[in-house]
Motif scaffolding. Sequence first.
Motif, PDB file in Angstrom:
ATOM      1  N   THR A 175      24.057  33.762  18.911  1.00  0.00           N
ATOM      2  CA  THR A 175      22.858  34.491  18.502  1.00  0.00           C
ATOM      3  C   THR A 175      21.638  33.616  18.743  1.00  0.00           C
ATOM      4  O   THR A 175      21.558  32.488  18.239  1.00  0.00           O
ATOM      5  CB  THR A 175      22.927  34.887  17.023  1.00  0.00           C
ATOM      6  OG1 THR A 175      24.094  35.699  16.798  1.00  0.00           O
ATOM      7  CG2 THR A 175      21.694  35.671  16.612  1.00  0.00           C
ATOM      8  N   HIS A 177      17.626  33.195  18.321  1.00  0.00           N
ATOM      9  CA  HIS A 177      16.412  33.641  17.628  1.00  0.00           C
ATOM     10  C   HIS A 177      15.201  33.078  18.363  1.00  0.00           C
ATOM     11  O   HIS A 177      15.005  31.862  18.424  1.00  0.00           O
ATOM     12  CB  HIS A 177      16.421  33.173  16.176  1.00  0.00           C
ATOM     13  CG  HIS A 177      17.578  33.696  15.368  1.00  0.00           C
ATOM     14  ND1 HIS A 177      17.637  34.990  14.902  1.00  0.00           N
ATOM     15  CD2 HIS A 177      18.727  33.089  14.980  1.00  0.00           C
ATOM     16  CE1 HIS A 177      18.766  35.161  14.239  1.00  0.00           C
ATOM     17  NE2 HIS A 177      19.455  34.028  14.271  1.00  0.00           N
ATOM     18  N   THR A 183      15.572  38.771  18.633  1.00  0.00           N
ATOM     19  CA  THR A 183      16.905  38.172  18.594  1.00  0.00           C
ATOM     20  C   THR A 183      17.773  38.820  19.664  1.00  0.00           C
ATOM     21  O   THR A 183      17.734  40.042  19.842  1.00  0.00           O
ATOM     22  CB  THR A 183      17.564  38.374  17.211  1.00  0.00           C
ATOM     23  OG1 THR A 183      16.750  37.756  16.207  1.00  0.00           O
ATOM     24  CG2 THR A 183      18.965  37.768  17.177  1.00  0.00           C
ATOM     25  N   ASP A 225      24.282  35.600  10.581  1.00  0.00           N
ATOM     26  CA  ASP A 225      24.536  35.897  11.989  1.00  0.00           C
ATOM     27  C   ASP A 225      25.979  36.346  12.163  1.00  0.00           C
ATOM     28  O   ASP A 225      26.893  35.835  11.508  1.00  0.00           O
ATOM     29  CB  ASP A 225      24.282  34.664  12.863  1.00  0.00           C
ATOM     30  CG  ASP A 225      22.811  34.292  12.920  1.00  0.00           C
ATOM     31  OD1 ASP A 225      21.981  35.179  12.668  1.00  0.00           O
ATOM     32  OD2 ASP A 225      22.510  33.122  13.218  1.00  0.00           O
TER      33      ASP A 225
END
Length: 301
Positions: A175, A177, A183, A225
């Motif tokens: 993931t 950011h 995202t 996440d």
Amino acid sequence: MARPPRRQIIQMGGFPAVKTGAPSPYADLYYWVMEMSWPWFVALVSASFVAINLVFGSIYALLPGAIGTMEPGSVIDGFFFSVDTLGTVGYGVMAPVTRLGHAIAAVEILIGLFFSATITGLIFARFARPRESLIFSDVAVIGRYLGRRALMVRVASKRSRPLAEVTAQLSWLETIHQSDGRTFRRLTELPLVRSQNPMLGLAWTLVHLLDDDSPVLAALDTPADRFMLTLSVGGIDTLLASQSLGGKRYGREDVRIDHEFVDVISDENGVTHLDLRRLHDTVASVPAGAALLEVDEALIV
């Protein structure tokens, strides 16, 4: 009133996923038929067979005198004559006696040739398509490997013949950011100590060494996440000479920290044994500093 967008369920190895707005399955009939289960496939073929014969049976019933010895207007007689014609059986009890009857029977024979060839090809393709011959451990573990911390999963062959030229790839859903608040996610490959195996007949433990600052460990400690590991393994079946593929996905709840896989391979009277019943079993790791007996199952095939 507009029709609602079609929703398509995607098989993600235990992780549900849905596509909205997917095209109709009829846009790719071959894939749709190959994807359906055997009971649905048999039902589809049976329904098609009955429908074709009902259509032609009704046509014969509407043409009195076209088929000899057939009761005029009898859909049942027309249906069974159509079955004989579609299957090119020709028992001789009923036969076309007019040019129109012969013409309709000829059209049905042509359709029957296409129908039989198509169904035969689909049945062969369904039997010949690659089958998964691998069993994956239900869990992944984070334990010790040659004195280092490592992420490990285990795979075994469930067939009597080994797989040749086996390759494995382990990835995790990273993931990202961004500074602007957006995202996105991407699958990032995790390098394995050994990603290729010339011959897999028993079990293979796949190992990814972890550093103290490993992003995988950081992701495990970030509940906000989504965490997902994905494993794909492929090889050549040495009996069928065809590709064998398999895959598995692991979520955060499927990763056991500070655990080891139990031994599943043993030697008894000179014979190597693999106990698939214990493929998923784990034990707590030996405390740091204690003597460890580590076995590389990848070397035992």
